[in-house]
Write an enzyme that holds these catalytic residues in place. Structure first.
Site, mmCIF file in Angstrom:
data_model
loop_
_atom_site.group_PDB
_atom_site.id
_atom_site.type_symbol
_atom_site.label_atom_id
_atom_site.label_comp_id
_atom_site.label_asym_id
_atom_site.label_seq_id
_atom_site.Cartn_x
_atom_site.Cartn_y
_atom_site.Cartn_z
ATOM 1 N N ASP A 19 -14.586 61.030 124.322
ATOM 2 C CA ASP A 19 -15.463 60.755 123.185
ATOM 3 C C ASP A 19 -16.269 59.467 123.418
ATOM 4 O OD1 ASP A 19 -16.095 61.548 120.374
ATOM 5 O OD2 ASP A 19 -15.314 59.546 119.935
ATOM 6 N N HIS A 41 -19.555 70.382 117.351
ATOM 7 C CA HIS A 41 -19.113 70.121 115.982
ATOM 8 C C HIS A 41 -19.925 69.019 115.299
ATOM 9 C CE1 HIS A 41 -17.397 67.103 118.494
ATOM 10 N NE2 HIS A 41 -17.048 66.393 117.443
ATOM 11 N N ASP A 42 -20.846 68.402 116.016
ATOM 12 C CA ASP A 42 -21.702 67.362 115.429
ATOM 13 C C ASP A 42 -23.127 67.852 115.200
ATOM 14 O OD1 ASP A 42 -19.617 65.486 115.630
ATOM 15 O OD2 ASP A 42 -20.270 64.809 117.617
ATOM 16 N N GLU A 93 -18.742 62.197 126.889
ATOM 17 C CA GLU A 93 -19.796 62.276 125.880
ATOM 18 C C GLU A 93 -20.580 60.974 125.949
ATOM 19 O OE1 GLU A 93 -20.467 62.973 121.102
ATOM 20 O OE2 GLU A 93 -18.979 61.557 121.818
ATOM 21 N N ASP A 131 -9.365 66.202 123.886
ATOM 22 C CA ASP A 131 -10.447 65.309 123.499
ATOM 23 C C ASP A 131 -9.869 63.905 123.302
ATOM 24 O OD1 ASP A 131 -12.721 64.182 122.314
ATOM 25 O OD2 ASP A 131 -13.198 66.031 121.237
HETATM 26 O O1 TEU Z 1 -19.699 61.646 118.326
HETATM 27 C C1 TEU Z 1 -20.523 60.635 118.776
HETATM 28 C C2 TEU Z 1 -21.828 60.462 118.139
HETATM 29 O O2 TEU Z 1 -22.366 59.390 118.151
HETATM 30 C C3 TEU Z 1 -22.538 61.570 117.506
HETATM 31 O O3 TEU Z 1 -22.460 62.820 117.941
HETATM 32 C C4 TEU Z 1 -22.484 61.415 116.049
HETATM 33 O O4 TEU Z 1 -21.629 62.316 115.421
HETATM 34 C C5 TEU Z 1 -23.862 61.642 115.535
HETATM 35 O O5 TEU Z 1 -24.769 61.241 116.472
HETATM 36 C C6 TEU Z 1 -24.091 60.825 114.346
HETATM 37 O O6 TEU Z 1 -25.424 61.017 113.971
HETATM 38 C C7 TEU Z 1 -18.357 61.599 118.641
HETATM 39 C C8 TEU Z 1 -17.649 62.805 118.041
HETATM 40 O O7 TEU Z 1 -18.137 63.961 118.645
HETATM 41 C C9 TEU Z 1 -17.829 62.759 116.569
HETATM 42 O O8 TEU Z 1 -17.326 63.896 115.928
HETATM 43 C C10 TEU Z 1 -17.152 61.523 116.067
HETATM 44 O O9 TEU Z 1 -17.377 61.362 114.696
HETATM 45 C C11 TEU Z 1 -17.649 60.256 116.796
HETATM 46 O O10 TEU Z 1 -17.729 60.430 118.198
HETATM 47 C C12 TEU Z 1 -16.709 59.119 116.546
HETATM 48 O O11 TEU Z 1 -15.506 59.306 117.204
#
Ligand code: TEU
Ligand code: CA
Length: 553
Positions: free
Chosen positions: A198, A323-324, A249, A97
């Site tokens: 990411d 994970h989000d 992503e 990642d």
């Molecule tokens: O996530 C990006 C992101 O904008 C979202 O999934 C976010 O966690 C959510 O929309 C907020 O409401 C990526 C990663 O997957 C995440 O874990 C990180 O925190 C983020 O980027 C920053 O690197």
């Protein structure tokens, strides 16, 4: 080990919550090694590991301090090498990642920038404020608050679209882009078989102006040079190795951009994650509200992406969980009465679509949202910030908590439930307490039980994953939505070289008679979440609660 990503399934591991082998309460890389046979048993081709590089862990590793070294809490470089080799033995490739929109403010580049080193200062986005303590723009951080942080020494602000300790990188700077390429080559040489990038569509900022109608995202999402940057990165690094699979992503992206990001011949990425289908229980872009999921919208979005990406020869990653995200069985299914049926139904929908399916750790055993009842149990910076923001807006603490419970990213981050022991087998019983509490339902929902049960969610996912390998129609077929306006049914047809697959699912917990269903006479029923067949005759299907079935001809 070259694989066809269209026939592959990816398993996502959040190492911190997966398996703790040295009893410190944090999952680690040796824990992943220990569980490789379990993952192999599921039948997946790749493992996407979320970041385990050196990091202060303010955002659980998405705040990278050093891309070339392993955070000692997770393990060592030797562990990573062993992990890759052990994966290889089992025919499993690793996708790492890569977080390249920002770095931790503890990264050497940022430290040098703060010392006033102009070479490194230009790796970041520093701007003058508007005077009187007003930041350069009104953009909002995705974790709450303004996206600029004041640095007194320079009388300037730096941009952070996420946490204040995650400073955005300046991709306009060619030296920075060369550093990124170096990092990718380093990991490719270690034997990594893929990358997940990411929030990669945020790296090209259009300009730094106030956004009078929003939060600023229109100025940095899918920005003007994004395709140029991706092509350049592709050509200089993974593009030279056709065996490497990549997924970007894409935050709040448009489909038109994804045609290019993930086009077959556009020379950018293999596939994309988009999130529009997971905002159907938001109010517009506002996540911190409680509204019921809009099923019609969910179908419209999924079908729209499915058909149009196909028309443009572009490839989707298909998924419910990561994970989000909250756990899908709690979100769109029924974690109580129809737990097993609804988890299988949701799996069926995703795994027969056109795209590469991603299974997030614990999804294959139907793990649910947390059972947290107090804010002190939550760990995620985003949840904690918004708990405060909601109360600042006037909500009571208990109303704010209810919203956090529904939407918190911690729902997906409680320890993997391996068995029914004290810490669910995530950690030994005499280990330090896990960094985030185990869900009490691990006595009922755990991998050990499901491996023993032929009818378990795990066994069902195993079949779904195998089906994609066996049936070209799943991997390569066209897709046609069925009954797109039906209020209960999620159904579609896949076709490929004279073969046909029909997928039908009742998305709700009540019995439903679907009139106008396709006639499945003469088809083989290849999988379903009830033991006996769906009752279907002459285009009328009687679907039981959350019933899903798939037919093949
Ligand atoms: O996530 C990006 C992101 O904008 C979202 O999934 C976010 O966690 C959510 O929309 C907020 O409401 C990526 C990663 O997957 C995440 O874990 C990180 O925190 C983020 O980027 C920053 O690197
Ligand atoms: Ca550990």
């Amino acid at each position: 080990m070259n694989k066809d990503f269209r026939k592959s399934t990816v398993y996502q591991i959040y190492p911190k919550s997966f398996c703790d082998t040295n009893k410190d309460g944090l999952g680690d890389l040796r824990g992943v090694i220990q569980k490789l046979d379990y993952i192999k048993e599921l039948g997946v081709d790749y493992i996407w590991l979320t970041p385990f590089f050196v990091s202060p862990q303010n955002d659980n590793g998405y705040d990278v301090e050093d891309y070339y070294n392993i955070d000692p809490r997770y393990g060592t470089m030797e562990d990573v090498e062993e992990l890759i080799a052990e994966g290889e033995k089992r025919g499993i490739g690793f996708m790492f990642d890569m977080v390249f929109n920002h770095v931790s403010t503890r990264h050497e580049w940022f430290r040098k920038a703060m010392e006033g080193n102009p070479y490194y200062k230009d790796f970041f986005i520093f701007r003058k404020g508007k005077g009187g303590g007003v930041p350069p723009t009104n953009w909002e951080s995705k974790f709450g608050g303004n996206a600029w942080e004041y640095v007194e020494k320079f009388d300037e602000y730096y941009l952070h679209l996420f946490d204040v300790t995650q400073a955005d990188l300046n991709w306009e700077n060619e030296n920075l882009r060369k550093e990124i390429q170096k990092i990718l080559k380093f990991w490719m040489e270690k034997g990594v078989r893929g990358f997940r990038f990411d929030v990669i569509n945020l790296i090209s900022k259009a300009c730094y102006e106030d956004d009078e109608t929003g939060d600023g995202r229109k100025y940095y999402t899918d920005g003007p040079k994004i395709h140029q940057y991706l092509k350049e990165m592709h050509d200089a690094t993974f593009g030279t190795d056709p065996g490497i699979v990549t997924v970007g992503e894409m935050s709040s992206t448009t489909m038109e951009n994804c045609f290019q990001y993930a086009g077959r011949d556009t020379g950018e990425l293999s596939m994309v994650f988009s999130f529009h289908h997971l905002k159907v229980d938001f109010m517009g872009n506002e996540k911190w509200v409680l509204v019921p999921a809009d099923f019609q919208k969910l179908k419209n979005i999924i079908f729209d992406w499915q058909t149009k990406m196909a028309e443009h020869n572009a490839w989707n990653a298909v998924f419910w969980c990561n994970h989000d995200q909250p756990r899908v069985v709690s979100r769109f299914g029924d974690e109580e009465k129809c737990w097993k049926e609804s988890a299988k139904m949701l799996g069926t929908i995703i795994h027969c679509l056109r795209g590469t399916p991603y299974v997030y750790q614990g999804e294959e055993i139907g793990m649910t949202n947390t059972d947290f009842t107090d804010i002190s149990q939550f760990r995620d910076v985003e949840s904690l910030n918004h708990y405060q923001i909601l109360q600042d807006k006037g909500l009571s603490a208990s109303d704010a908590l209810r919203i956090i419970q529904a939407h918190s990213r911690d729902n997906g981050r409680t320890p993997m439930q391996w068995d029914d022991s004290k810490y669910a087998g995530f950690a030994a019983e005499d280990s330090a307490e896990p960094w985030i509490a185990v869900n009490g339902n691990h006595t009922k929902i755990n991998a050990a039980d499901q491996l023993k049960d032929e009818d378990s969610i795990f066994r069902y996912y195993q079949k779904l994953i195998a089906m994609r390998k066996e049936m070209d129609v799943i991997a390569y077929g066209d897709i046609e939505p069925l009954a797109p306006k039906d209020p209960c049914v999620f159904a579609y047809r896949r076709t490929y070289e004279g073969h046909e697959l029909i997928v039908a699912a009742n998305f709700y917990g009540r019995e439903y008679t679907w009139k106008g269903a396709p006639d499945v006479d003469g088809y083989d029923r290849v999988i379903g979440n009830y033991k006996d067949a769906v009752s279907a005759e002459h285009g009328v299907m009687h679907l039981r609660p959350y019933e899903a079935a798939v037919w093949y001809k």
